[in-house]
Design an enzyme around this catalytic site. Structure first.
Site: not given
Length: 236
Positions: A129, A133
């Protein structure tokens, strides 16, 4: 269908952008943390993508108004999830870590595949990600882990930190990568003797999740009170 969106982050903005593409959907309000909720207009459903404390507050509001509640918020404690389950006795409540149709289908498939291959095959899960994140492993990775091991009996090894010796039979390796602007990628590898099976899902934009959330809202709107997962709505 009149909708209140809770959360002004990336998902909230994606829902705002995609709302005009959904026939019969009207966003009547968007609310963020610290904003007054008591004066929100009448609505038919609440979609929440915020933080656990705000999600619970919005779930209480949906409960008071007798309307369905959907949340894609992650990192709920067991006690917070239990509170949402209680609310689900009176109104339709849906909790999902990921609203991608592809991820939901993948989760369904992984449960079947894992059941067939069993612990004789080694399993490794890797998720990637963007740099902002906050949670690791991601809520989606946890969802996939549940599909791989519904009974929660298999050992999970995170990142192989301090790994020495041979891999144990039945364990599942979990790895999290963070960097750049990656929306989301999840890989699951099954390693057998002289053969490998691999599943990959890539989200190319947050609109994937927003469109799935609208699908969930349209389906939950017609459901009786209960505590639902997204897969239950798709595969019922």
């Amino acid at each position: 269908m009149r909708v209140i969106v809770s959360g002004r982050g990336r998902m909230g903005q994606a829902l705002r952008e995609t709302a005009p593409t959904r026939k019969g959907v009207q966003m009547v309000a968007m609310v963020g943390r610290g904003e007054k909720h008591s004066s929100l207009p009448e609505a038919d459903i609440i979609l929440d993508f915020s933080r656990p404390e705000m999600a619970l507050h919005m779930a209480d509001l949906a409960h008071e108004r007798g309307i369905p509640f959907i949340t894609g918020t992650t990192s709920f404690s067991p006690e917070e999830l239990a509170a949402l389950e209680i609310i689900g006795k009176d109104i339709p409540v849906l909790v999902s870590a990921n609203f991608s149709l592809g991820i939901t289908v993948l989760s369904h498939v992984l449960e079947e595949v894992s059941g067939v291959l069993g612990e004789e095959w080694d399993v490794e899960l890797m998720e990637t990600h963007h740099r902002h994140k906050e949670d690791a492993p991601s809520g989606t990775a946890i969802k996939l882990l549940t599909a791989l091991d519904p009974g929660g009996n298999r050992k999970k090894v995170y990142g192989r930190q301090g790994f020495t010796g041979s891999r144990e039979k039945g364990e599942i390796g979990v790895h999290a990568l963070r960097g750049g602007s990656v929306v989301g990628e999840h890989q699951v590898h099954f390693f057998g003797d002289q053969e490998t099976l691999q599943f990959i899902h890539r989200a190319e934009s947050r609109q994937v999740f927003a469109l799935g959330a609208w699908t969930a809202a349209e389906r939950l709107f017609h459901m009786p009170a209960g505590f639902y997962s997204f897969s239950q709505l798709l595969f019922r």
